[in-house]
Scaffold this motif. Structure first.
Motif, short mmCIF file in Angstrom:
data_model
loop_
_atom_site.label_atom_id
_atom_site.label_comp_id
_atom_site.label_asym_id
_atom_site.label_seq_id
_atom_site.Cartn_x
_atom_site.Cartn_y
_atom_site.Cartn_z
N ALA A 201 0.85 -1.19 0.00
CA ALA A 201 0.00 0.00 0.00
C ALA A 201 0.88 1.23 0.00
N LEU A 202 0.44 2.27 -0.68
CA LEU A 202 1.16 3.54 -0.71
C LEU A 202 0.94 4.32 0.58
N THR A 203 1.98 5.06 1.01
CA THR A 203 1.82 6.01 2.10
C THR A 203 1.00 7.20 1.60
N PRO A 204 0.39 7.98 2.51
CA PRO A 204 -0.47 9.10 2.06
C PRO A 204 0.23 10.08 1.12
N VAL A 212 4.50 -6.16 3.13
CA VAL A 212 4.77 -7.30 4.01
C VAL A 212 5.39 -8.43 3.21
N GLU A 213 6.31 -9.15 3.86
CA GLU A 213 6.91 -10.36 3.31
C GLU A 213 6.33 -11.55 4.08
N THR A 214 5.71 -12.48 3.37
CA THR A 214 5.05 -13.59 4.04
C THR A 214 6.04 -14.52 4.71
N SER A 215 7.07 -14.96 4.00
CA SER A 215 7.94 -16.00 4.54
C SER A 215 8.83 -15.52 5.67
N THR A 216 9.17 -14.22 5.70
CA THR A 216 9.97 -13.69 6.81
C THR A 216 9.12 -12.94 7.83
N HIS A 217 7.79 -12.97 7.64
CA HIS A 217 6.82 -12.34 8.55
C HIS A 217 7.24 -10.92 8.95
N ARG A 218 7.66 -10.14 7.95
CA ARG A 218 8.15 -8.79 8.23
C ARG A 218 7.24 -7.74 7.59
N LEU A 219 7.12 -6.62 8.28
CA LEU A 219 6.54 -5.40 7.72
C LEU A 219 7.69 -4.47 7.39
N VAL A 220 7.74 -4.00 6.13
CA VAL A 220 8.84 -3.14 5.70
C VAL A 220 8.29 -1.91 5.00
N ARG A 221 9.16 -0.89 4.89
CA ARG A 221 8.85 0.29 4.09
C ARG A 221 9.81 0.33 2.91
N VAL A 222 9.27 0.55 1.70
CA VAL A 222 10.08 0.64 0.50
C VAL A 222 10.03 2.09 0.01
N SER A 223 11.15 2.78 0.04
CA SER A 223 11.20 4.17 -0.39
C SER A 223 11.04 4.27 -1.91
N LEU A 224 10.39 5.34 -2.36
CA LEU A 224 10.24 5.61 -3.78
C LEU A 224 10.96 6.90 -4.12
N PRO A 225 11.66 6.93 -5.26
CA PRO A 225 11.71 5.87 -6.28
C PRO A 225 12.89 4.92 -6.15
N ASP A 226 13.73 5.08 -5.09
CA ASP A 226 14.99 4.34 -5.06
C ASP A 226 14.83 2.88 -4.64
N GLY A 227 13.71 2.48 -4.03
CA GLY A 227 13.49 1.08 -3.68
C GLY A 227 14.23 0.62 -2.45
N ALA A 228 14.75 1.55 -1.64
CA ALA A 228 15.44 1.17 -0.41
C ALA A 228 14.45 0.57 0.59
N VAL A 229 14.85 -0.53 1.22
CA VAL A 229 13.95 -1.27 2.11
C VAL A 229 14.36 -1.05 3.56
N VAL A 295 -1.97 -1.14 11.88
CA VAL A 295 -0.67 -0.58 12.25
C VAL A 295 -0.56 0.84 11.70
N ASP A 296 0.36 1.61 12.28
CA ASP A 296 0.63 2.93 11.74
C ASP A 296 1.84 2.89 10.81
N GLY A 297 2.26 4.04 10.34
CA GLY A 297 3.33 4.10 9.36
C GLY A 297 4.70 3.73 9.87
N ASP A 298 4.83 3.61 11.19
CA ASP A 298 6.08 3.16 11.80
C ASP A 298 6.05 1.68 12.15
N GLY A 299 4.91 1.04 11.89
CA GLY A 299 4.77 -0.37 12.20
C GLY A 299 4.24 -0.65 13.59
N THR A 300 3.87 0.39 14.33
CA THR A 300 3.30 0.19 15.67
C THR A 300 1.90 -0.39 15.56
N VAL A 301 1.64 -1.42 16.35
CA VAL A 301 0.34 -2.07 16.32
C VAL A 301 -0.66 -1.23 17.12
N LEU A 302 -1.78 -0.86 16.48
CA LEU A 302 -2.80 -0.04 17.10
C LEU A 302 -4.00 -0.84 17.55
#
Length: 341
Positions: A201-204, A212-229, A295-302
């Motif tokens: 999903a895009l940030t606002p 999210v990555e299913t096999s590593t059960h991770r929530l990540v942020r991918v920067s645009l346009p450079d793709g940094a994770v 969750v919020d944009g920092d990954g904190t569970v709400l």
């Protein structure tokens, strides 16, 4: 008439690598099962014999749209009473997974596991955007920018949807995120080397993607346009689709809590290779447990909603519309909804 696309033959053997064993964290704290409303969700069934409404979307006309494992898209009125059966919208000739709205023209963007990225008009016409030739192998979930750019996950370049468990057992970074330009028709790589990337999903401000990555059960942020994770969180369950609420928060569908037996296998690639050759019925199975998290944009569970009784489980799609939450399931016989109040 849509002609079904011939499905790719999966590799017979997985190529696992040795990884450290991990230990699933307990469902406590913010993840505690204090809200168990998912065991009381209202179900809107698919027609008899149909299964697998993997994702769910509410379109501008108030239609709730989902797919099934036989390649059909169905819709229900959003205010339909529980038990209402749907009407046919379209047939993709493949297997629809993620469904999103294109804000530019109001059409639907569908990730089809066997046909690639599709566009579906409100009257049910289907047009292929990418096909399944490289670089698209397993189109899974998408998000659409305000200018119509479609960002979507290509979960595995090795295994088709029918063998998704093989990719998780292999535990290699076989996936990536792609971007499809509506004007040029080109599809380009945004980020690669991901472990079964799924919900996105895009940030606002559209400066990044939540992923999210299913096999590593991770929530990540991918920067645009450079793709940094950037890794934001290690989740106690395997994540699937992810959707933006619109206020900087995101719902994550979690089909199953993490399985200790699977994570103990990570240091043993030969054993994982043997497990992959076993009949599916005797392999480790997802837990019969309903779970979604906000969750919020920092990954904190709400907030988390649970269904420990498994009344509606293997939840792979989640979408908030007003004060209701709509749910899809990879194996279910219908979609579900719960009130959030």
């Amino acid at each position: 008439m849509v002609v079904p696309r011939q499905r790719q033959r999966p590799p017979r053997l997985i190529r696992p690598v040795r990884e450290p064993a991990t230990v699933p964290p307990p469902l406590d704290g913010a993840w505690a099962a204090t809200d168990r409303r998912l065991d009381h969700a209202e179900v809107l069934p698919l027609p008899p014999g149909a299964h697998g409404p993997e994702d769910v979307l509410v379109d501008p006309d108030g239609r709730v749209v989902s797919g099934d494992e036989d390649g059909r898209l169905w819709w229900w009125p959003a205010d339909a009473p529980a038990g209402t059966t749907p009407q046919l919208l379209a047939e993709t000739g493949g297997r629809p997974l993620g469904i999103e709205l294109d804000p530019v023209d109001g059409t639907l963007v569908v990730c089809d596991a066997y046909r690639g990225l599709l566009r579906v008009t409100p009257d049910g016409a289907v047009r292929e955007l990418t096909g399944t030739a490289p670089p698209v192998h397993l189109a899974d979930n998408a998000t659409v920018a305000r200018d119509g750019t479609i960002y979507f996950t290509d979960s595995s370049d090795r295994f088709p949807l029918s063998h998704w468990k093989h990719d998780l057992l292999e535990h290699r970074p076989n996936g990536r995120v792609l971007a499809h330009d509506r004007h040029s028709g080109r599809t380009e790589v945004v980020a690669e080397g991901l472990y079964f990337p799924n919900g996105v999903a895009l940030t606002p401000d559209e400066s990044a993607l939540m992923l999210v990555e299913t096999s590593t059960h991770r929530l990540v942020r991918v920067s645009l346009p450079d793709g940094a994770v950037t890794v934001l969180a290690d989740l106690p369950a395997y994540p699937d689709n992810l959707t933006a609420v619109g206020d900087g928060t995101y719902w994550i569908a979690l089909p199953s809590p993490r399985l200790p037996v699977v994570e103990r296998l990570l240091p043993h690639p030969r054993l994982r290779q043997l497990v992959a050759l076993l009949p599916d019925a005797v392999r480790p199975q997802p837990q019969k447990y309903g779970l979604v998290a906000l969750v919020d944009g920092d990954g904190t569970v709400l907030r988390t909603l649970h269904g420990p009784g498994g009344a509606y489980w293997m939840i792979t799609g989640v979408r908030q519309h007003g004060d209701r939450l709509w749910l899809g399931s990879l194996i279910g016989a219908g979609i579900a909804r719960v009130d959030l109040g």
